[in-house]
Design a protein around this motif. Structure first.
Motif, short mmCIF file in Angstrom:
data_model
loop_
_atom_site.label_atom_id
_atom_site.label_comp_id
_atom_site.label_asym_id
_atom_site.label_seq_id
_atom_site.Cartn_x
_atom_site.Cartn_y
_atom_site.Cartn_z
N UNK A 1 2.73 -0.85 16.57
CA UNK A 1 2.99 -1.06 17.98
C UNK A 1 3.92 -2.23 18.29
N UNK A 2 4.03 -3.18 17.37
CA UNK A 2 4.84 -4.36 17.67
C UNK A 2 6.15 -4.41 16.89
N UNK A 3 6.16 -3.85 15.68
CA UNK A 3 7.35 -3.98 14.84
C UNK A 3 8.16 -2.68 14.77
N UNK A 4 7.49 -1.60 14.37
CA UNK A 4 8.21 -0.35 14.11
C UNK A 4 8.00 0.71 15.20
N UNK A 5 7.56 0.30 16.39
CA UNK A 5 7.23 1.26 17.45
C UNK A 5 8.40 2.16 17.80
N UNK A 6 9.62 1.64 17.72
CA UNK A 6 10.80 2.42 18.10
C UNK A 6 11.57 2.95 16.89
N UNK A 7 11.08 2.65 15.70
CA UNK A 7 11.81 3.01 14.48
C UNK A 7 11.10 4.08 13.67
N UNK A 8 9.76 3.98 13.58
CA UNK A 8 8.97 4.90 12.78
C UNK A 8 7.85 5.48 13.64
N UNK B 1 3.59 9.92 9.54
CA UNK B 1 3.85 9.33 8.24
C UNK B 1 3.68 10.38 7.15
N UNK B 2 4.42 10.23 6.07
CA UNK B 2 4.36 11.17 4.96
C UNK B 2 3.52 10.59 3.82
N UNK B 3 2.83 11.46 3.11
CA UNK B 3 2.09 11.03 1.94
C UNK B 3 3.10 10.47 0.93
N UNK C 1 0.81 -1.21 0.00
CA UNK C 1 0.00 0.00 0.00
C UNK C 1 0.84 1.25 0.00
N UNK C 2 0.21 2.34 -0.37
CA UNK C 2 0.86 3.65 -0.37
C UNK C 2 0.06 4.56 0.55
N UNK C 3 0.73 5.24 1.46
CA UNK C 3 0.07 6.08 2.45
C UNK C 3 -0.47 7.36 1.78
N UNK C 4 -1.76 7.61 2.02
CA UNK C 4 -2.37 8.86 1.56
C UNK C 4 -2.63 9.80 2.73
N UNK C 5 -3.00 9.22 3.89
CA UNK C 5 -3.19 10.02 5.10
C UNK C 5 -2.58 9.32 6.31
N UNK C 6 -3.02 8.08 6.57
CA UNK C 6 -2.45 7.30 7.66
C UNK C 6 -2.56 5.81 7.33
N UNK C 7 -1.88 4.99 8.12
CA UNK C 7 -1.80 3.56 7.84
C UNK C 7 -3.18 2.89 7.95
N UNK C 8 -3.98 3.30 8.95
CA UNK C 8 -5.29 2.68 9.15
C UNK C 8 -6.21 2.94 7.96
N UNK C 9 -6.22 4.17 7.46
CA UNK C 9 -7.06 4.51 6.31
C UNK C 9 -6.64 3.73 5.09
N UNK C 10 -5.34 3.61 4.88
CA UNK C 10 -4.83 2.88 3.72
C UNK C 10 -5.27 1.43 3.76
N UNK D 1 0.14 -13.52 12.50
CA UNK D 1 1.46 -12.92 12.70
C UNK D 1 1.93 -12.25 11.41
N UNK D 2 2.96 -11.42 11.56
CA UNK D 2 3.61 -10.81 10.39
C UNK D 2 4.97 -11.48 10.25
N UNK D 3 5.18 -12.08 9.11
CA UNK D 3 6.41 -12.82 8.84
C UNK D 3 7.55 -11.87 8.47
N UNK D 4 7.23 -10.87 7.65
CA UNK D 4 8.24 -9.91 7.23
C UNK D 4 7.55 -8.65 6.73
N UNK D 5 8.26 -7.52 6.82
CA UNK D 5 7.68 -6.26 6.36
C UNK D 5 8.79 -5.37 5.80
N UNK D 6 8.36 -4.49 4.90
CA UNK D 6 9.25 -3.47 4.35
C UNK D 6 8.46 -2.17 4.40
N UNK D 7 9.01 -1.16 5.06
CA UNK D 7 8.33 0.13 5.14
C UNK D 7 9.28 1.21 4.65
N UNK D 8 8.83 1.96 3.67
CA UNK D 8 9.64 3.04 3.10
C UNK D 8 9.09 4.36 3.63
N UNK D 9 9.83 4.96 4.57
CA UNK D 9 9.40 6.19 5.23
C UNK D 9 10.40 7.30 4.92
#
Length: 444
Positions: free
Chosen positions: A182-189, A194-196, A157-166, A219-227
């Motif tokens: 809250x579980x994966x990127x809580x201390x990183x992002x 978030x930016x559009x 997905x691509x963020x337009x406003x926030x992660x929940x809306x997307x 569960x989430x096996x793996x993720x990639x987040x481009x911030x």
């Protein structure tokens, strides 16, 4: 007339002769044998529910109503209280009948007699779990879990406003947003900033009951987040199989977490900070040091352990009310005061994020909150002013194993195209997922 009659008789004899020759031919040639075909209609498989053949019973479905109890349910279905008491006593080691919750479904399996007398009671505390109390002949109780199918999926997905809306726009579970934020990127992002144009790819597992009833993200096996055009990888990895510790690390085996959560409760506010010079009007404005941080939250809100550790105290004492204290290592301890309910025992090992109690108002308190106290080297300190350590890194012996483990997963993740590259047709359905065609199913 005689000529016509003779012709009919001749035709009859001719038919008999031909039929006879056919029969003789069938005897001499086994290929021409005529067999009688009998159609065998198989009996339908019995319909089972929780291990019972429901064709043997009158099945009654209902839900626990306000004021209902196990005894009242059985009593209004023609079972007397002496037997009800006997059933409850026999079943108490497996299930406490006082724990029935309003709104939860139950099933009565009744005899096919004039009274439709119940012979089994089945309670479902959750979609997956059930409790059976069977009292048809002898009384016995057991718990079970319905067969669960796990289906691996991917989403982008691509963020337009926030992660929940997307996620909502794509028909995806909000649980994915919670897990990533809250579980994966809580201390990183910081997901509040978030930016559009930020975008993500995630490989995760959904759970289904009976291959059809969706019960959520497992569960989430793996993720990639481009911030802000910076990539953040995350891979799930079992650090300690004995204690069941699972954590997330990046492509270089660095832990994405910190050792401590920022707060022991979610969606709360700080109502009173650590303050050694606090003055209170009720006490004549005398200095009354506050060595904790208060997080206001409604009664019953889950309280989480902010880090892995072992419970050293779980009791009720004076102004602290009901509280739990945890030792995390030789340096750090935490304490959680004024609970309405404690959910852990002394000596129990807890993991970061485990629920250890519920918010309450026990002890000296003017409103529902948890007073969070933080010790460093035996001295109470302000957790917000501490330079807290990062979570424990992967050991050198595990690092090689981890890097080998994530290599095929990273390749899989990198080969997932973002939605705008894959789905160019605007008429495509909104819920766009790729599913594993070989889901794993097993009965827990």
């Amino acid at each position: 007339m005689d000529r016509k009659r003779n012709k009919r008789v001749g035709n009859k004899y001719l038919i008999l002769v031909v039929f006879g020759l056919i029969c003789i031919g069938c005897k001499n040639d086994p290929k021409l044998e005529i067999e009688e075909v009998v159609e065998v209609i198989p009996e339908p498989d019995p319909i089972t529910m929780f291990g019972f053949n429901i064709d043997d019973y009158v099945v009654k479905h209902d839900t626990i109503k306000s004021g209902d109890s196990f005894g009242e349910i059985l009593e209004r279905n023609n079972i007397g209280y002496p037997k009800i008491f006997h059933i409850a006593e026999k079943a108490k080691d497996t299930f406490d009948i006082r724990r029935l919750q309003v709104g939860k479904p139950y099933v009565l399996l009744c005899a096919k007699d004039s009274l439709e007398t119940p012979e089994a009671f089945i309670y479902q505390p959750s979609k997956e779990k059930y409790v059976v109390i069977n009292f048809k002949d002898s009384i016995h109780a057991f718990t079970g879990i319905k067969p669960i199918t796990y289906v691996e999926k991917v989403a982008t997905g691509v963020i337009t406003s926030n992660i929940s809306t997307t996620l909502d726009e794509k028909g995806l579970s909000p649980r994915l947003a919670y897990k990533m934020a809250d579980e994966i990127y809580a201390w990183t992002i910081d997901f509040r900033r978030l930016q559009k144009g930020d975008r993500f790819k995630v490989i995760y597992t959904d759970k289904y009951i009976d291959d059809s009833i969706y019960i959520g993200v497992d569960n989430i096996k793996a993720a990639y987040f481009e911030h802000n055009k910076e990539p953040f990888y995350a891979f799930e990895f079992v650090v300690d199989s004995t204690k069941g510790i699972i954590d997330y690390f990046n492509e270089e085996a660095k832990n994405l977490r910190r050792a401590f959560l920022k707060a022991p409760v979610k969606f709360s506010r700080v109502s009173s900070r650590y303050n050694l010079k606090r003055r209170i009007a009720v006490y004549g404005f005398r200095v009354r040091p506050h060595k904790g941080t208060d997080f206001a939250a409604p009664i019953g809100t889950p309280i989480m352990a902010t880090a892995n550790g072992t419970v050293t105290e779980s009791r009720r004492k004076g102004g602290n009310g009901k509280y739990v204290k945890i030792r995390h290592n030789a340096t750090y301890e935490t304490q959680y005061l004024h609970m309405s309910k404690r959910l852990v025992k002394v000596g129990q090992f807890v993991k970061q994020g485990d629920v250890i109690g519920k918010v309450g108002m026990t002890g000296n308190t003017g409103g529902p909150h948890v007073c969070y106290r933080f010790w460093k080297n035996g001295k109470q300190v302000d957790p917000f002013k501490q330079k807290l350590p990062e979570a424990k890194p992967i050991s050198d012996s595990l690092k090689v194993k981890y890097l080998d483990f994530i290599q095929p997963i990273k390749t899989q993740l990198d080969n997932i195209d973002f939605l705008e590259d894959v789905f160019e047709d605007e008429n495509q359905p909104e819920h766009r997922l790729k599913e594993n065609t070989n889901p794993i199913s097993y009965n827990q």
